[in-house]
Design a protein around this motif. Structure first.
Motif, short mmCIF file in Angstrom:
data_model
loop_
_atom_site.label_atom_id
_atom_site.label_comp_id
_atom_site.label_asym_id
_atom_site.label_seq_id
_atom_site.Cartn_x
_atom_site.Cartn_y
_atom_site.Cartn_z
N VAL A 33 2.23 1.66 -3.49
CA VAL A 33 1.17 2.16 -4.37
C VAL A 33 1.02 3.67 -4.19
CG1 VAL A 33 -1.34 2.13 -4.73
CG2 VAL A 33 -0.07 -0.02 -4.56
N SER A 34 0.97 4.12 -2.96
CA SER A 34 0.84 5.56 -2.68
C SER A 34 2.01 6.34 -3.26
CB SER A 34 0.75 5.81 -1.18
OG SER A 34 -0.42 5.25 -0.67
N LEU A 80 -1.41 -4.29 -6.08
CA LEU A 80 -2.31 -4.79 -5.03
C LEU A 80 -2.81 -6.20 -5.33
CD1 LEU A 80 -4.35 -1.51 -4.52
CD2 LEU A 80 -2.67 -2.50 -2.94
N GLU A 93 -1.77 0.32 -8.99
CA GLU A 93 -2.89 -0.53 -8.56
C GLU A 93 -2.68 -2.00 -8.89
OE1 GLU A 93 -5.94 1.72 -10.46
OE2 GLU A 93 -5.74 3.33 -8.97
N GLU A 141 0.82 -1.21 0.00
CA GLU A 141 0.00 0.00 0.00
C GLU A 141 0.86 1.26 0.00
OE1 GLU A 141 -0.41 -2.55 2.11
OE2 GLU A 141 -2.31 -3.40 1.43
#
Length: 179
Positions: A159-160, A176, A173, A156
């Motif tokens: 991803v950020s 994930l 994305e 996560e």
């Protein structure tokens, strides 16, 4: 180390037009982050490497600059027939597995290299087998085995950070789901 298609794309040795739109965006961003020294270093990496009787390449042992994918039994058998008796590690598809004669594929660890001498190591950064954890292989040259390893990492947060840096959201994305 061996060169992959994205390494050579960042080094300006493969046209960005040969990548999909997301790959090209990642290449352009990455190339801007690299120094001239780093770019030259990437461009100087070999396409294949043989060490202690084991071959390494990014995409395809027989035609390493073709960037062909080894996706199924037919393409794996083609490689195995042309590299008979050699062990090769590759990773272009980002899907950890190993192939043996007769096109038999395994993901069961440990893998016996005498029975499955064509090994896809997976991907630390972008696995594409439905498992978002980092994937890599540990080789025991004495026992002639390979252990498939999965390691969790802060997906996560990654991803950020990818989104924060302005890269296409798809690239973030997909981490994930590991697809």
């Amino acid at each position: 180390m061996v060169a992959g298609n994205h390494d050579l794309g960042c080094a300006g040795l493969l046209p960005h037009s040969s990548f999909n739109v997301w790959g090209a965006a990642a290449l352009e961003w990455t190339a801007r982050q690299l120094s001239d020294t780093e770019t030259r270093w990437l461009g100087g990496l070999p396409l294949t490497l043989l060490a202690q009787g084991i071959g390494f390449c990014h995409a395809h042992p027989v035609a390493p600059g073709s960037w062909e994918y080894i996706m199924g039994a037919v393409s794996a058998l083609e490689v195995l027939l042309k590299t008979r008796g050699e062990t090769w590690f590759y990773g272009h598809t980002h899907r950890p597995c190993a192939w043996g004669p007769r096109g038999v594929r395994t993901t069961r660890s440990p893998i016996d290299l005498r029975k499955h001498p064509l090994v896809n190591c997976g991907s630390v950064g972008q696995p594409r087998d439905g498992d978002p954890r980092a994937a890599f292989m540990l080789v025991d040259t004495e026992a002639q085995t390979v252990e498939s390893v999965r390691v969790s990492y802060p997906v996560e947060a990654t991803v950020s950070e990818i989104k924060r840096r302005g890269l296409p959201p798809f690239l973030a994305e997909r981490l994930l789901t590991g697809r």
